[in-house]
Design a protein around this motif. Structure first.
Motif, mmCIF file in Angstrom:
data_model
loop_
_atom_site.group_PDB
_atom_site.id
_atom_site.type_symbol
_atom_site.label_atom_id
_atom_site.label_comp_id
_atom_site.label_asym_id
_atom_site.label_seq_id
_atom_site.Cartn_x
_atom_site.Cartn_y
_atom_site.Cartn_z
ATOM 1 N N ASP A 178 -19.530 6.668 4.332
ATOM 2 C CA ASP A 178 -20.574 5.826 3.756
ATOM 3 C C ASP A 178 -21.874 6.626 3.692
ATOM 4 O O ASP A 178 -22.399 7.048 4.718
ATOM 5 C CB ASP A 178 -20.749 4.577 4.618
ATOM 6 C CG ASP A 178 -21.587 3.512 3.947
ATOM 7 O OD1 ASP A 178 -22.400 3.865 3.077
ATOM 8 O OD2 ASP A 178 -21.434 2.330 4.302
ATOM 9 N N GLN A 179 -22.383 6.852 2.495
ATOM 10 C CA GLN A 179 -23.602 7.635 2.291
ATOM 11 C C GLN A 179 -24.854 6.763 2.178
ATOM 12 O O GLN A 179 -25.954 7.272 1.972
ATOM 13 C CB GLN A 179 -23.472 8.456 1.000
ATOM 14 C CG GLN A 179 -22.316 9.432 1.006
ATOM 15 C CD GLN A 179 -22.555 10.593 1.941
ATOM 16 O OE1 GLN A 179 -23.532 11.312 1.815
ATOM 17 N NE2 GLN A 179 -21.661 10.771 2.902
ATOM 18 N N ARG A 180 -24.689 5.447 2.298
ATOM 19 C CA ARG A 180 -25.822 4.553 2.108
ATOM 20 C C ARG A 180 -26.796 4.618 3.284
ATOM 21 O O ARG A 180 -26.387 4.729 4.432
ATOM 22 C CB ARG A 180 -25.330 3.113 1.915
ATOM 23 C CG ARG A 180 -24.524 2.923 0.642
ATOM 24 C CD ARG A 180 -23.915 1.552 0.568
ATOM 25 N NE ARG A 180 -22.905 1.380 1.613
ATOM 26 C CZ ARG A 180 -22.201 0.278 1.787
ATOM 27 N NH1 ARG A 180 -22.388 -0.759 0.993
ATOM 28 N NH2 ARG A 180 -21.296 0.206 2.749
ATOM 29 N N ILE A 181 -28.056 4.533 2.970
ATOM 30 C CA ILE A 181 -29.122 4.456 3.964
ATOM 31 C C ILE A 181 -29.767 3.078 3.832
ATOM 32 O O ILE A 181 -30.215 2.718 2.735
ATOM 33 C CB ILE A 181 -30.159 5.580 3.748
ATOM 34 C CG1 ILE A 181 -29.501 6.954 3.955
ATOM 35 C CG2 ILE A 181 -31.358 5.402 4.668
ATOM 36 C CD1 ILE A 181 -30.405 8.124 3.677
ATOM 37 N N PRO A 182 -29.792 2.291 4.910
ATOM 38 C CA PRO A 182 -30.269 0.904 4.804
ATOM 39 C C PRO A 182 -31.660 0.756 4.195
ATOM 40 O O PRO A 182 -31.944 -0.219 3.504
ATOM 41 C CB PRO A 182 -30.252 0.415 6.260
ATOM 42 C CG PRO A 182 -29.224 1.272 6.932
ATOM 43 C CD PRO A 182 -29.310 2.610 6.266
ATOM 44 N N THR A 183 -32.539 1.728 4.435
ATOM 45 C CA THR A 183 -33.910 1.617 3.934
ATOM 46 C C THR A 183 -34.076 2.147 2.512
ATOM 47 O O THR A 183 -35.153 2.027 1.928
ATOM 48 C CB THR A 183 -34.865 2.392 4.864
ATOM 49 O OG1 THR A 183 -34.410 3.751 4.967
ATOM 50 C CG2 THR A 183 -34.899 1.769 6.249
ATOM 51 N N ALA A 184 -33.019 2.735 1.936
ATOM 52 C CA ALA A 184 -33.112 3.315 0.590
ATOM 53 C C ALA A 184 -32.742 2.294 -0.472
ATOM 54 O O ALA A 184 -32.135 1.259 -0.187
ATOM 55 C CB ALA A 184 -32.205 4.535 0.489
ATOM 56 N N CYS A 185 -33.076 2.602 -1.716
ATOM 57 C CA CYS A 185 -32.751 1.681 -2.811
ATOM 58 C C CYS A 185 -31.248 1.685 -3.077
ATOM 59 O O CYS A 185 -30.535 2.620 -2.705
ATOM 60 C CB CYS A 185 -33.528 2.057 -4.077
ATOM 61 S SG CYS A 185 -33.025 3.609 -4.817
ATOM 62 N N TYR A 186 -30.783 0.646 -3.747
ATOM 63 C CA TYR A 186 -29.370 0.487 -4.064
ATOM 64 C C TYR A 186 -28.920 1.572 -5.030
ATOM 65 O O TYR A 186 -29.577 1.846 -6.027
ATOM 66 C CB TYR A 186 -29.152 -0.900 -4.686
ATOM 67 C CG TYR A 186 -27.735 -1.174 -5.122
ATOM 68 C CD1 TYR A 186 -26.715 -1.277 -4.192
ATOM 69 C CD2 TYR A 186 -27.426 -1.317 -6.464
ATOM 70 C CE1 TYR A 186 -25.410 -1.534 -4.591
ATOM 71 C CE2 TYR A 186 -26.131 -1.581 -6.879
ATOM 72 C CZ TYR A 186 -25.123 -1.680 -5.927
ATOM 73 O OH TYR A 186 -23.832 -1.925 -6.323
#
Length: 201
Positions: A100-108
């Motif tokens: 999972d490369q998503r960062i919670p504080t980053a945009c979708y």
């Protein structure tokens, strides 16, 4: 890229192929796990600048509606996550896992309910090589050559088989004097079983 995504409708299947120079630069908006934005370098990049992964994602990934599909084939250095897709497949022999490369504080960075998939030449910290082994004289990217070979040689490939076939072929396409380590990557807007899902453009 704008032309490709313009007026995209359910049922559309889009293909984006880039073979050329790639680079990376410092990530200023803090949406990258490794601290770098990946880029592609068009002919005018020295005067106009490179195209960064944030721009590519916003242009051809996020607009994809439900029922539309995008395949990107990116043959350049540092190209592992150049579409900024949420998931990267890490494969070892017949085993794989989605990171999972998503960062919670980053945009979708996903789609608008469509599906985006990207085959890239190497991971974000690797370079990619060119070869004339496939054509005999013209120089092409080793990843592009391995992709073409795999699709021609094995009908009804799964995504996992295509990825491993490319990885197996690239070393044989490299010049003897190269020390480049290049591992093709698969990233996607959603996770799936790579060894059962058939590759269809």
């Amino acid at each position: 890229m704008r032309w490709l995504a313009q007026d995209c409708q359910p049922g559309d299947s889009l293909v984006f192929h880039y073979s050329g120079h790639g680079s990376r630069q410092k990530d200023y908006n803090k949406d990258e796990l490794d601290g770098f934005d990946e880029t592609i370098c068009p002919l005018d990049h020295e005067t106009e600048g490179p195209i960064i992964d944030d721009e590519i994602n916003a242009t051809i990934v996020r607009p994809l509606p439900r029922g539309a599909k995008l395949h990107a084939i990116i043959d350049s250095c540092y190209s592992g996550t150049v579409l900024d897709l949420p998931f990267v497949c890490k494969i070892n022999s017949e085993e794989y896992k989605w990171e999972d490369q998503r960062i919670p504080t980053a945009c979708y960075k996903g789609t608008s309910d469509g599906i985006a998939l990207s085959f890239s030449a190497c991971s974000d910290n690797q370079t990619s090589a060119s070869t004339s082994a496939f054509s005999g004289k013209d120089v092409t990217g080793a990843m592009t050559s391995s992709f073409i070979q795999a699709v021609k040689n094995e009908p009804c490939l799964t995504y996992g088989r295509l990825l491993t076939a490319m990885g197996d072929a690239i070393p044989s396409l490299m010049p003897n004097d190269t020390d480049v380590i290049q591992e093709p990557q698969l990233s996607a807007s959603e996770t799936f079983d790579i060894f059962t899902k058939q590759f269809i453009l």
